[in-house]
Write a protein that holds these residues in place. Structure first.
Motif, PDB file in Angstrom:
ATOM      1  N   LYS A   9       0.816  -1.208   0.000  1.00 42.67           N
ATOM      2  CA  LYS A   9       0.000   0.000   0.000  1.00 42.67           C
ATOM      3  C   LYS A   9       0.854   1.264   0.000  1.00 42.67           C
ATOM      4  O   LYS A   9       0.409   2.321  -0.440  1.00 42.67           O
ATOM      5  N   ALA A  10       2.100   1.154   0.506  1.00 41.82           N
ATOM      6  CA  ALA A  10       2.948   2.339   0.616  1.00 41.82           C
ATOM      7  C   ALA A  10       3.574   2.744  -0.712  1.00 41.82           C
ATOM      8  O   ALA A  10       3.549   3.915  -1.089  1.00 41.82           O
ATOM      9  N   ALA A  23       4.418 -12.941   3.234  1.00 46.79           N
ATOM     10  CA  ALA A  23       5.179 -11.693   3.223  1.00 46.79           C
ATOM     11  C   ALA A  23       4.618 -10.775   4.294  1.00 46.79           C
ATOM     12  O   ALA A  23       3.430 -10.473   4.300  1.00 46.79           O
ATOM     13  N   ASP A  24       5.477 -10.346   5.224  1.00 45.09           N
ATOM     14  CA  ASP A  24       5.013  -9.436   6.260  1.00 45.09           C
ATOM     15  C   ASP A  24       5.559  -8.028   6.080  1.00 45.09           C
ATOM     16  O   ASP A  24       5.238  -7.128   6.843  1.00 45.09           O
ATOM     17  N   SER A  25       6.418  -7.828   5.078  1.00 46.88           N
ATOM     18  CA  SER A  25       6.937  -6.494   4.785  1.00 46.88           C
ATOM     19  C   SER A  25       7.291  -6.411   3.308  1.00 46.88           C
ATOM     20  O   SER A  25       7.570  -7.421   2.660  1.00 46.88           O
ATOM     21  N   CYS A  26       7.288  -5.193   2.786  1.00 45.51           N
ATOM     22  CA  CYS A  26       7.612  -4.975   1.377  1.00 45.51           C
ATOM     23  C   CYS A  26       9.117  -5.098   1.170  1.00 45.51           C
ATOM     24  O   CYS A  26       9.891  -4.440   1.875  1.00 45.51           O
ATOM     25  N   PRO A  27       9.566  -5.900   0.207  1.00 45.96           N
ATOM     26  CA  PRO A  27      11.006  -6.053  -0.012  1.00 45.96           C
ATOM     27  C   PRO A  27      11.644  -4.822  -0.639  1.00 45.96           C
ATOM     28  O   PRO A  27      12.864  -4.714  -0.664  1.00 45.96           O
ATOM     29  N   TYR A  28      10.830  -3.893  -1.141  1.00 45.51           N
ATOM     30  CA  TYR A  28      11.377  -2.717  -1.822  1.00 45.51           C
ATOM     31  C   TYR A  28      11.483  -1.500  -0.916  1.00 45.51           C
ATOM     32  O   TYR A  28      12.500  -0.808  -0.918  1.00 45.51           O
ATOM     33  N   CYS A  29      10.434  -1.228  -0.121  1.00 50.08           N
ATOM     34  CA  CYS A  29      10.469  -0.032   0.731  1.00 50.08           C
ATOM     35  C   CYS A  29      10.454  -0.358   2.221  1.00 50.08           C
ATOM     36  O   CYS A  29      10.595   0.531   3.048  1.00 50.08           O
ATOM     37  N   SER A  31       7.972  -1.306   4.059  1.00 50.32           N
ATOM     38  CA  SER A  31       6.690  -1.082   4.731  1.00 50.32           C
ATOM     39  C   SER A  31       6.029  -2.415   5.076  1.00 50.32           C
ATOM     40  O   SER A  31       6.170  -3.406   4.375  1.00 50.32           O
ATOM     41  N   ASN A  32       5.289  -2.419   6.194  1.00 49.55           N
ATOM     42  CA  ASN A  32       4.544  -3.629   6.542  1.00 49.55           C
ATOM     43  C   ASN A  32       3.088  -3.534   6.104  1.00 49.55           C
ATOM     44  O   ASN A  32       2.258  -4.347   6.502  1.00 49.55           O
ATOM     45  N   GLN A  33       2.782  -2.539   5.270  1.00 46.56           N
ATOM     46  CA  GLN A  33       1.424  -2.389   4.755  1.00 46.56           C
ATOM     47  C   GLN A  33       1.277  -3.197   3.467  1.00 46.56           C
ATOM     48  O   GLN A  33       1.162  -2.653   2.380  1.00 46.56           O
ATOM     49  N   VAL A  34       1.316  -4.509   3.598  1.00 43.26           N
ATOM     50  CA  VAL A  34       1.208  -5.365   2.430  1.00 43.26           C
ATOM     51  C   VAL A  34      -0.078  -6.171   2.511  1.00 43.26           C
ATOM     52  O   VAL A  34      -0.566  -6.504   3.584  1.00 43.26           O
ATOM     53  N   MET A  35      -0.615  -6.473   1.352  1.00 42.54           N
ATOM     54  CA  MET A  35      -1.852  -7.231   1.300  1.00 42.54           C
ATOM     55  C   MET A  35      -1.856  -8.074   0.032  1.00 42.54           C
ATOM     56  O   MET A  35      -1.203  -7.743  -0.966  1.00 42.54           O
ATOM     57  N   GLU A  36      -2.579  -9.164   0.025  1.00 41.31           N
ATOM     58  CA  GLU A  36      -2.659 -10.018  -1.153  1.00 41.31           C
ATOM     59  C   GLU A  36      -3.594  -9.389  -2.168  1.00 41.31           C
ATOM     60  O   GLU A  36      -4.698  -8.963  -1.834  1.00 41.31           O
ATOM     61  N   ALA A  37      -3.105  -9.272  -3.416  1.00 39.42           N
ATOM     62  CA  ALA A  37      -3.902  -8.653  -4.469  1.00 39.42           C
ATOM     63  C   ALA A  37      -4.866  -9.673  -5.064  1.00 39.42           C
ATOM     64  O   ALA A  37      -4.660 -10.883  -4.970  1.00 39.42           O
TER      65      ALA A  37
END
Length: 292
Positions: A9-10, A23-29, A31-37
């Protein structure tokens, strides 16, 4: 193997995982605001080029790269230590095409003329020409992600595309793999534009060589593309960054060749010295030219 897409989301990054991975965090930024699309129908990769450079070797290539940057402060070269490398397979399109181009242009030949006062100057004689040019474009590469600086991605090219293997999940196991965000049609439109620029340069060179010309102008041409084919490839890249004076500088390393591209701090003092030296050289050349 069943896959799932996770979106951040970030930063809006979309990453593909095996269905059982979490996945509990974004590998790029980070952020822990991740969700399954939600599931989408997308093309499957045609091939993958495996990593041939380890993360340790990527770090060694980075050290050579930053030490060779003349405008980077010495302190940054000494202190720059890359953060942990992330191995990522990024999406690319490649296109093949048989091109046939009809062209028209003007070309000029320079000649030196001496006037009545004994001074010389250059004049150009212009001629018209037209013709036909063919070239097979093989594996023209187009990035299929919009998340990264295109200039940096171009700096780590080329890849050895002949080493691609038919896609299997085990080839990308243990690495992140990003799905394409530039669709096939948009990728081809970009490829056509870049191929057009390439053909412009090639046809100009052909005209100069055939006519012993010095310059070419008003080149106009139309191109037909035949037997167009494409591949959707996953190519290996190491991502990392380093910190200098509270600023983060990101860079990439080609996972096949070790070629590095990225950002690095610039020393205003070194730039100033380079400008002064350049001006001194120009002044010396001008002095001797006027003396002659």
């Amino acid at each position: 193997m069943e896959k799932k897409t996770v979106i951040c989301k970030a930063c809006a990054a979309e990453t593909i995982y095996d269905a059982l991975q979490v996945a509990d965090s974004c590998p790029y930024c980070g952020s822990n605001q991740v969700m399954e699309a939600s599931a989408d129908n997308t093309l499957a990769p045609n091939g993958v080029c495996a990593f041939e450079v380890t993360d340790k070797q990527a770090g060694e290539h980075f050290q050579k790269w930053i030490k060779g940057r003349w405008f980077t402060p010495k302190a940054a070269k000494i202190s720059a230590k890359p953060d942990a490398f992330k191995g990522v397979y990024l999406p690319y399109w490649t296109f093949d095409s048989k091109t046939s181009s009809r062209y028209s242009a003007r070309y000029g030949r320079h000649r030196t003329v001496t006037d009545k006062d004994g001074k010389t100057h250059t004049e150009t004689d212009w001629y018209s020409t037209s013709g036909f040019y063919q070239e097979f474009i093989d594996d023209h590469l187009v990035s299929a992600t919009t998340r990264y600086d295109r200039d940096i991605m171009r700096k780590i090219e080329p890849f050895n595309l002949l080493n691609n293997k038919a896609y299997k999940p085990e080839y990308v196991a243990g690495f992140l793999s990003e799905r394409y965000s530039v669709g096939l049609q948009d990728g081809w439109n970009q490829a056509k534009s870049e191929i057009n620029d390439h053909l412009h340069a090639q046809i100009s060179s052909k005209i100069r060589w055939e006519n012993n010309a010095d310059v070419v102008s008003n080149l106009r041409f139309s191109t037909n593309h035949d037997d167009i084919t494409y591949k959707y490839l996953m190519l290996p890249i190491w991502l990392s960054s380093f910190r200098y004076k509270e600023k983060v500088y990101r860079f990439m390393v080609n996972g096949q060749t070790g070629r590095v591209g990225g950002d690095a701090p610039i020393s205003p003092l070194r730039v100033t010295i380079a400008v002064i030296i350049s001006l001194m050289v120009i002044a010396i050349i001008w002095y001797f030219f006027m003396s002659e």
